[in-house]
Scaffold this motif. Structure first.
Motif, PDB file in Angstrom:
ATOM      1  N   LEU A 167       4.714  -2.279 -18.858  1.00  0.00           N
ATOM      2  CA  LEU A 167       4.531  -2.021 -17.425  1.00  0.00           C
ATOM      3  C   LEU A 167       3.260  -1.205 -17.175  1.00  0.00           C
ATOM      4  O   LEU A 167       2.656  -1.294 -16.111  1.00  0.00           O
ATOM      5  CB  LEU A 167       5.773  -1.314 -16.864  1.00  0.00           C
ATOM      6  N   LYS A 168       2.840  -0.417 -18.169  1.00  0.00           N
ATOM      7  CA  LYS A 168       1.596   0.367 -18.026  1.00  0.00           C
ATOM      8  C   LYS A 168       0.369  -0.536 -18.024  1.00  0.00           C
ATOM      9  O   LYS A 168      -0.707  -0.123 -17.609  1.00  0.00           O
ATOM     10  CB  LYS A 168       1.483   1.392 -19.155  1.00  0.00           C
ATOM     11  N   LYS A 169       0.544  -1.761 -18.497  1.00  0.00           N
ATOM     12  CA  LYS A 169      -0.588  -2.695 -18.426  1.00  0.00           C
ATOM     13  C   LYS A 169      -0.762  -3.208 -17.000  1.00  0.00           C
ATOM     14  O   LYS A 169      -1.825  -3.685 -16.616  1.00  0.00           O
ATOM     15  CB  LYS A 169      -0.367  -3.869 -19.388  1.00  0.00           C
ATOM     16  N   VAL A 170       0.303  -3.130 -16.213  1.00  0.00           N
ATOM     17  CA  VAL A 170       0.232  -3.563 -14.808  1.00  0.00           C
ATOM     18  C   VAL A 170      -0.331  -2.439 -13.948  1.00  0.00           C
ATOM     19  O   VAL A 170      -1.187  -2.649 -13.081  1.00  0.00           O
ATOM     20  CB  VAL A 170       1.643  -3.970 -14.294  1.00  0.00           C
ATOM     21  N   HIS A 171       0.167  -1.209 -14.194  1.00  0.00           N
ATOM     22  CA  HIS A 171      -0.296  -0.019 -13.463  1.00  0.00           C
ATOM     23  C   HIS A 171      -0.184   1.161 -14.413  1.00  0.00           C
ATOM     24  O   HIS A 171       0.822   1.271 -15.129  1.00  0.00           O
ATOM     25  CB  HIS A 171       0.567   0.191 -12.210  1.00  0.00           C
ATOM     26  N   PRO A 172      -1.177   2.076 -14.448  1.00  0.00           N
ATOM     27  CA  PRO A 172      -1.177   3.150 -15.447  1.00  0.00           C
ATOM     28  C   PRO A 172       0.073   4.023 -15.439  1.00  0.00           C
ATOM     29  O   PRO A 172       0.432   4.604 -16.464  1.00  0.00           O
ATOM     30  CB  PRO A 172      -2.414   3.983 -15.099  1.00  0.00           C
ATOM     31  N   LEU A 173       0.733   4.175 -14.301  1.00  0.00           N
ATOM     32  CA  LEU A 173       1.919   5.027 -14.258  1.00  0.00           C
ATOM     33  C   LEU A 173       3.131   4.372 -14.909  1.00  0.00           C
ATOM     34  O   LEU A 173       4.094   5.057 -15.265  1.00  0.00           O
ATOM     35  CB  LEU A 173       2.264   5.402 -12.808  1.00  0.00           C
ATOM     36  N   GLY A 174       3.115   3.059 -15.015  1.00  0.00           N
ATOM     37  CA  GLY A 174       4.271   2.371 -15.604  1.00  0.00           C
ATOM     38  C   GLY A 174       5.541   2.564 -14.796  1.00  0.00           C
ATOM     39  O   GLY A 174       6.629   2.672 -15.342  1.00  0.00           O
ATOM     40  N   LYS A 175       5.404   2.664 -13.483  1.00  0.00           N
ATOM     41  CA  LYS A 175       6.569   2.872 -12.608  1.00  0.00           C
ATOM     42  C   LYS A 175       6.909   1.584 -11.888  1.00  0.00           C
ATOM     43  O   LYS A 175       6.049   0.739 -11.633  1.00  0.00           O
ATOM     44  CB  LYS A 175       6.251   3.933 -11.547  1.00  0.00           C
ATOM     45  N   SER A 176       8.166   1.504 -11.504  1.00  0.00           N
ATOM     46  CA  SER A 176       8.533   0.397 -10.645  1.00  0.00           C
ATOM     47  C   SER A 176       9.197   0.957  -9.381  1.00  0.00           C
ATOM     48  O   SER A 176       9.804   2.023  -9.462  1.00  0.00           O
ATOM     49  CB  SER A 176       9.433  -0.587 -11.381  1.00  0.00           C
ATOM     50  N   PRO A 177       9.081   0.333  -8.227  1.00  0.00           N
ATOM     51  CA  PRO A 177       8.414  -0.947  -8.078  1.00  0.00           C
ATOM     52  C   PRO A 177       6.892  -0.818  -8.082  1.00  0.00           C
ATOM     53  O   PRO A 177       6.341   0.228  -7.749  1.00  0.00           O
ATOM     54  CB  PRO A 177       8.885  -1.420  -6.687  1.00  0.00           C
ATOM     55  N   VAL A 178       6.263  -1.911  -8.484  1.00  0.00           N
ATOM     56  CA  VAL A 178       4.812  -2.054  -8.358  1.00  0.00           C
ATOM     57  C   VAL A 178       4.569  -3.420  -7.728  1.00  0.00           C
ATOM     58  O   VAL A 178       5.287  -4.370  -8.029  1.00  0.00           O
ATOM     59  CB  VAL A 178       4.104  -1.874  -9.721  1.00  0.00           C
ATOM     60  N   ILE A 179       3.610  -3.477  -6.836  1.00  0.00           N
ATOM     61  CA  ILE A 179       3.337  -4.749  -6.153  1.00  0.00           C
ATOM     62  C   ILE A 179       1.960  -5.258  -6.567  1.00  0.00           C
ATOM     63  O   ILE A 179       1.033  -4.456  -6.759  1.00  0.00           O
ATOM     64  CB  ILE A 179       3.436  -4.594  -4.606  1.00  0.00           C
ATOM     65  N   GLU A 180       1.868  -6.559  -6.700  1.00  0.00           N
ATOM     66  CA  GLU A 180       0.570  -7.205  -6.944  1.00  0.00           C
ATOM     67  C   GLU A 180       0.407  -8.248  -5.848  1.00  0.00           C
ATOM     68  O   GLU A 180       1.322  -9.034  -5.592  1.00  0.00           O
ATOM     69  CB  GLU A 180       0.558  -7.873  -8.321  1.00  0.00           C
ATOM     70  N   VAL A 235      -2.701 -10.841  -3.753  1.00  0.00           N
ATOM     71  CA  VAL A 235      -4.081 -11.338  -3.704  1.00  0.00           C
ATOM     72  C   VAL A 235      -4.359 -11.801  -2.281  1.00  0.00           C
ATOM     73  O   VAL A 235      -3.637 -12.639  -1.740  1.00  0.00           O
ATOM     74  CB  VAL A 235      -4.293 -12.512  -4.695  1.00  0.00           C
ATOM     75  N   VAL A 236      -5.362 -11.183  -1.655  1.00  0.00           N
ATOM     76  CA  VAL A 236      -5.729 -11.548  -0.281  1.00  0.00           C
ATOM     77  C   VAL A 236      -7.206 -11.926  -0.284  1.00  0.00           C
ATOM     78  O   VAL A 236      -8.054 -11.113  -0.675  1.00  0.00           O
ATOM     79  CB  VAL A 236      -5.492 -10.369   0.702  1.00  0.00           C
ATOM     80  N   ASP A 237      -7.498 -13.131   0.164  1.00  0.00           N
ATOM     81  CA  ASP A 237      -8.883 -13.640   0.184  1.00  0.00           C
ATOM     82  C   ASP A 237      -9.581 -13.423  -1.165  1.00  0.00           C
ATOM     83  O   ASP A 237     -10.725 -12.956  -1.226  1.00  0.00           O
ATOM     84  CB  ASP A 237      -9.700 -12.959   1.301  1.00  0.00           C
ATOM     85  N   GLY A 238      -8.861 -13.696  -2.228  1.00  0.00           N
ATOM     86  CA  GLY A 238      -9.448 -13.586  -3.564  1.00  0.00           C
ATOM     87  C   GLY A 238      -9.471 -12.179  -4.123  1.00  0.00           C
ATOM     88  O   GLY A 238      -9.855 -11.974  -5.272  1.00  0.00           O
ATOM     89  N   HIS A 239      -9.097 -11.185  -3.307  1.00  0.00           N
ATOM     90  CA  HIS A 239      -9.101  -9.800  -3.794  1.00  0.00           C
ATOM     91  C   HIS A 239      -7.708  -9.419  -4.280  1.00  0.00           C
ATOM     92  O   HIS A 239      -6.739  -9.483  -3.522  1.00  0.00           O
ATOM     93  CB  HIS A 239      -9.549  -8.846  -2.672  1.00  0.00           C
ATOM     94  N   ARG A 240      -7.636  -8.989  -5.558  1.00  0.00           N
ATOM     95  CA  ARG A 240      -6.339  -8.623  -6.135  1.00  0.00           C
ATOM     96  C   ARG A 240      -6.091  -7.133  -5.936  1.00  0.00           C
ATOM     97  O   ARG A 240      -6.977  -6.309  -6.183  1.00  0.00           O
ATOM     98  CB  ARG A 240      -6.342  -8.968  -7.626  1.00  0.00           C
ATOM     99  N   THR A 241      -4.893  -6.803  -5.491  1.00  0.00           N
ATOM    100  CA  THR A 241      -4.533  -5.400  -5.323  1.00  0.00           C
ATOM    101  C   THR A 241      -3.216  -5.131  -6.049  1.00  0.00           C
ATOM    102  O   THR A 241      -2.300  -5.955  -6.007  1.00  0.00           O
ATOM    103  CB  THR A 241      -4.441  -5.019  -3.820  1.00  0.00           C
ATOM    104  N   VAL A 242      -3.154  -4.001  -6.753  1.00  0.00           N
ATOM    105  CA  VAL A 242      -1.949  -3.594  -7.488  1.00  0.00           C
ATOM    106  C   VAL A 242      -1.710  -2.122  -7.191  1.00  0.00           C
ATOM    107  O   VAL A 242      -2.602  -1.298  -7.415  1.00  0.00           O
ATOM    108  CB  VAL A 242      -2.134  -3.778  -9.012  1.00  0.00           C
ATOM    109  N   PHE A 243      -0.545  -1.777  -6.681  1.00  0.00           N
ATOM    110  CA  PHE A 243      -0.286  -0.355  -6.427  1.00  0.00           C
ATOM    111  C   PHE A 243       1.213  -0.057  -6.419  1.00  0.00           C
ATOM    112  O   PHE A 243       2.042  -0.964  -6.333  1.00  0.00           O
ATOM    113  CB  PHE A 243      -0.957   0.128  -5.131  1.00  0.00           C
ATOM    114  N   VAL A 244       1.510   1.256  -6.515  1.00  0.00           N
ATOM    115  CA  VAL A 244       2.903   1.711  -6.593  1.00  0.00           C
ATOM    116  C   VAL A 244       3.251   2.545  -5.356  1.00  0.00           C
ATOM    117  O   VAL A 244       2.419   2.720  -4.471  1.00  0.00           O
ATOM    118  CB  VAL A 244       3.147   2.576  -7.857  1.00  0.00           C
TER     119      VAL A 244
END
Ligand SMILES: N[C@@H](CCC(=O)N[C@@H](CS)C(=O)NCC(=O)O)C(=O)O
Length: 194
Positions: A26-39, A41-50
């Protein structure tokens, strides 16, 4: 939240380790390794945050749904307050209670010290829900989604009798919603771990 918005989404599951912490993947998705995490993609821009509250606000912004009552400053303030109050105030006290209760020998004594802090919140929540059907007003909003997690945990782990009648009725209304039932069918039932 996603089912209420009738959004299209995929769930990726990360099983907890034996010590109940999140797995390293899960730390490969977001450094905190917490859930939930959302990924997203809007207009080609990827966003990942908790952070559930930030995720809910993002989904409201993105969809325009579940914003709650827009018909007065008080409703908007209540919406904002409860959106942040769930993880900002209720969850830390509940978390402290559940953690200290597990400490051998002294745990029960320590839990008796924390318990009144939780009761203050439960009494306040009950008083709020006695005067309106949803946290912000007459319509369900993202604030209710945010409040549902700590209150479900209270009901499951601390006991139903500690939530007042209006709080229990509110939780029953949440549980009866088609979106909630769809979410359980898709994500699997909640399992609150000891
Ligand atoms: N305030 C955060 C809490 C996130 C959080 O602590 N998530 C827990 C699961 S409920 C977690 O990922 N625990 C595993 C770990 O910390 O290793 C939020 O609302 O998203």
């Amino acid at each position: 939240m996603l089912e209420e918005l009738e959004a299209e989404y995929d769930i990726r599951r990360y099983e907890r380790r034996v010590d109940m912490r999140a797995p390293e993947e899960l730390k490969k998705v977001h450094p905190l390794g917490k859930s939930p995490v959302i990924e997203d993609v809007v207009d080609g821009h990827r966003t990942v945050f908790v952070e559930t509250g930030a995720i809910c606000e993002y989904l409201v912004d993105r969809s325009g749904g579940l914003l709650g009552p827009l018909d007065g400053a008080d409703g908007i303030r209540r919406y904002q307050q409860f959106l942040h109050y769930a993880e900002g105030s209720v969850m830390p006290v509940l978390f402290a209670l559940l953690v200290v209760a597990q400490v051998p020998l002294l745990g029960r004594f320590a839990a008796r010290k924390v318990r009144p802090m939780l009761n203050v919140h439960l009494d306040y929540i009950e008083a709020e829900l006695a005067s309106r059907p949803w946290f912000a007003g007459d319509a369900i909003s993202a604030a209710d989604i945010m409040m549902s997690f700590p209150l479900e945990a209270v009901r499951a782990k601390v006991g139903l009798e500690h939530c007042g009648p209006s709080t229990n009725a509110w939780l029953d209304r949440i549980h009866a919603r088609p979106a909630y039932l769809r979410a359980l069918a898709k994500g699997g039932p909640y399992r609150f771990i000891d």
